[in-house]
Design an enzyme around this catalytic site. Structure first.
Site, PDB file in Angstrom:
ATOM      1  N   LYS A 107       0.812  -1.218   0.000  1.00 31.14           N
ATOM      2  CA  LYS A 107       0.000   0.000   0.000  1.00 31.14           C
ATOM      3  C   LYS A 107       0.846   1.270   0.000  1.00 31.14           C
ATOM      4  O   LYS A 107       0.506   2.252  -0.669  1.00 31.14           O
ATOM      5  CB  LYS A 107      -0.947   0.003   1.190  1.00 31.14           C
ATOM      6  CG  LYS A 107      -0.274  -0.208   2.513  1.00 31.14           C
ATOM      7  CD  LYS A 107      -1.279  -0.409   3.627  1.00 31.14           C
ATOM      8  CE  LYS A 107      -0.599  -0.913   4.895  1.00 31.14           C
ATOM      9  NZ  LYS A 107      -0.134  -2.302   4.747  1.00 31.14           N
ATOM     10  N   ILE A 138     -10.824  -8.687   1.188  1.00 31.58           N
ATOM     11  CA  ILE A 138     -12.060  -8.013   0.772  1.00 31.58           C
ATOM     12  C   ILE A 138     -11.844  -7.449  -0.634  1.00 31.58           C
ATOM     13  O   ILE A 138     -10.982  -6.589  -0.823  1.00 31.58           O
ATOM     14  CB  ILE A 138     -12.432  -6.882   1.738  1.00 31.58           C
ATOM     15  CG1 ILE A 138     -12.515  -7.402   3.170  1.00 31.58           C
ATOM     16  CG2 ILE A 138     -13.758  -6.243   1.325  1.00 31.58           C
ATOM     17  CD1 ILE A 138     -12.713  -6.316   4.206  1.00 31.58           C
ATOM     18  N   GLY A 188      -0.848 -10.732  18.188  1.00 29.08           N
ATOM     19  CA  GLY A 188      -0.254 -10.618  16.858  1.00 29.08           C
ATOM     20  C   GLY A 188      -0.978  -9.663  15.932  1.00 29.08           C
ATOM     21  O   GLY A 188      -0.651  -9.573  14.750  1.00 29.08           O
ATOM     22  N   ASP A 202      -1.183   3.971   8.191  1.00 28.99           N
ATOM     23  CA  ASP A 202      -1.537   2.806   7.388  1.00 28.99           C
ATOM     24  C   ASP A 202      -2.898   3.007   6.725  1.00 28.99           C
ATOM     25  O   ASP A 202      -3.062   2.769   5.521  1.00 28.99           O
ATOM     26  CB  ASP A 202      -1.566   1.560   8.280  1.00 28.99           C
ATOM     27  CG  ASP A 202      -2.049   0.320   7.554  1.00 28.99           C
ATOM     28  OD1 ASP A 202      -1.225  -0.360   6.915  1.00 28.99           O
ATOM     29  OD2 ASP A 202      -3.260   0.029   7.619  1.00 28.99           O
ATOM     30  N   LYS A 206      -4.101   3.449   2.521  1.00 26.93           N
ATOM     31  CA  LYS A 206      -5.182   2.668   1.905  1.00 26.93           C
ATOM     32  C   LYS A 206      -6.277   3.575   1.362  1.00 26.93           C
ATOM     33  O   LYS A 206      -6.818   3.335   0.277  1.00 26.93           O
ATOM     34  CB  LYS A 206      -5.762   1.700   2.934  1.00 26.93           C
ATOM     35  CG  LYS A 206      -4.782   0.613   3.360  1.00 26.93           C
ATOM     36  CD  LYS A 206      -5.332  -0.214   4.512  1.00 26.93           C
ATOM     37  CE  LYS A 206      -4.343  -1.277   4.958  1.00 26.93           C
ATOM     38  NZ  LYS A 206      -4.799  -2.030   6.144  1.00 26.93           N
TER      39      LYS A 206
END
Length: 435
Positions: A107, A138, A188, A202, A206
């Site tokens: 990304k 997705i 995690g 992040d 996107k």
């Protein structure tokens, strides 16, 4: 019909790369039945060929020499699953220029160097596919580029970071931010250094990609306003609950009168809204447009297996459409102006701490009204000898809200810096009975 053997290569062979090879190996018969092709990993670029891996490739597949991939004319498609910007960006650019189609899950690379990479792909006449770069399994990119190509999408709302959604969901259950983050790391869901996730960076990358595809106009990472969840406290979560809302990190890409606005921030989401029901490490993207009205796609947005499934789907799509011209073009085909940051309209949640004495509440409402910000709902609590005000406004300009709060923050009766978060409601504040 005879099967066509298709040699493919990977840049990277970590969790995602190993999962891609596993899927191609274990599902080879299914892919062959569906497409007539058998994809086979013949090379994978790694730093250390001796490192132990979850799913070992065939002997001779691992290499530390990029030229073994670039210079092999038999390799039909390359999947980039190594991440990072350098040397990854240079590798992808070289592959595209050499006429090799590329699938990427990166990304940041697309959000920062997408124009350059797509230009190289177009010049060479090859595809650059990137479904796995946004929300993993997705298929939102495929839906936008193929199913909704003439829909005129004008708004994209997204929960596109599973780490932050997990943290906020845990805070709804009673944990504070530090406890929820530690839990996410233990499971995690969050890295040891969670900055990229919790800061909103992040999600911003996107949303830049989603806005580019949805509106057909290049949006880069530096054009996305973003803030993360670090300042969200239990008080925000409790206030949202009292107003029948939840706190979520929401990406918003909006097309307003031919101008684009893209931003990421925490928001209060009405419980009647589909995004309010998205909990844990799941992602969801809501697409709104003229022909579709509203479509919501939800599912796991991260993880090696989930990302690998999207990578494999893109590889199969490339093999199935090579030479047809299908989706060779850049998703960006026009230049649109950017909306001035203060012009976007939204309902807002405002948090104020003030002295608890007569006239203060009326004074605050007057200051808001003087900037064309009207109050739709207010909840007041006593707090440490003062008062905490939780205000939901009617739809207002972001700039007007900011100016009003800056003025209120200077008043002697204001005891802390005012805060504002956008409100996401299903039908608008007035129609929810708050007017």
């Amino acid at each position: 019909m005879a099967s066509v053997d298709v040699p493919v290569a990977l840049l990277g062979y970590g969790t995602v790369g190993a999962a891609v090879n596993y899927f191609l190996t274990q599902n080879a018969d299914d892919i062959e039945r569906a497409t007539g092709h058998r994809l086979r990993v013949v090379k994978a670029l790694v730093r250390d060929v001796e490192k132990e891996r979850n799913f070992n490739p065939d002997p001779g597949v691992l290499t530390t020499d990029f030229q073994e991939i670039l210079g092999d004319p038999s390799i039909a498609v390359v999947a980039e699953v190594m991440g990072g910007m350098d040397p990854t960006g240079g590798y992808v650019l070289d592959l595209l220029r050499a006429g090799k189609p590329v699938v990427t899950a990166n990304k940041q690379l697309l959000a920062q160097r997408g124009a350059e990479l797509f230009a190289a792909a177009a010049e060479a006449g090859v595809q650059l596919r990137f479904e796995a770069s946004v929300c993993a399994a997705i298929p939102v990119i495929k839906v936008l580029r193929e199913a909704l190509v003439v829909t005129n999408v004008h708004r994209v709302l997204g929960i596109v970071n599973g780490t932050t959604n997990f943290i906020l969901s845990q805070m709804e259950g009673g944990k504070d931010y530090a406890e929820a983050l530690a839990d996410a790391q233990a499971r995690g869901y969050a890295e040891a250094d969670p900055t990229a996730d919790v800061s909103g960076a992040d999600a911003a990358a996107k949303m830049a990609i989603l806005a580019t595809v949805a509106f057909g106009s290049r949006v880069t990472l530096d054009e996305v306003q973003y803030e993360g969840i670090e300042r969200i406290t239990s008080a925000h979560v409790q206030a949202a609950r009292q107003m029948d809302m939840v706190v979520r990190l929401i990406g918003r890409a909006t097309l307003v009168q031919g101008k684009v606005d893209v931003r990421v921030s925490p928001a209060l989401v009405d419980r009647a809204h589909p995004l309010a029901a998205v909990e844990g490490a799941f992602n969801a993207v809501m697409l709104q447009g003229d022909a579709i009205r509203e479509i919501t796609l939800e599912g796991p947005g991260a993880g090696g297996i989930e990302t690998a499934s999207a990578v494999v789907a893109d590889m199969v799509s490339i093999i199935g459409t090579t030479g047809t011209g299908f989706l060779h073009n850049d998703a960006s085909y026009r230049n649109l102006e950017r909306l001035e940051p203060g012009e976007l309209r939204s309902p807002y949640y405002v948090y104020l701490r003030v002295d608890d004495r007569p006239g203060v509440l009326a004074h605050m409402a007057e200051r808001l009204a003087s900037h064309d910000v009207s109050v739709a709902r207010l909840v007041q609590h006593e707090q440490n000898g003062g008062a905490a005000l939780h205000v939901v406004t009617h739809e207002a300009r972001a700039g007007d809200v900011a100016e009003a709060l800056a003025e209120i923050g200077e008043l002697p009766e204001t005891t802390s810096e005012p805060e504002a978060l956008p409100v996401i409601s299903e039908r608008g504040v007035a129609e929810l009975g708050w007017a």
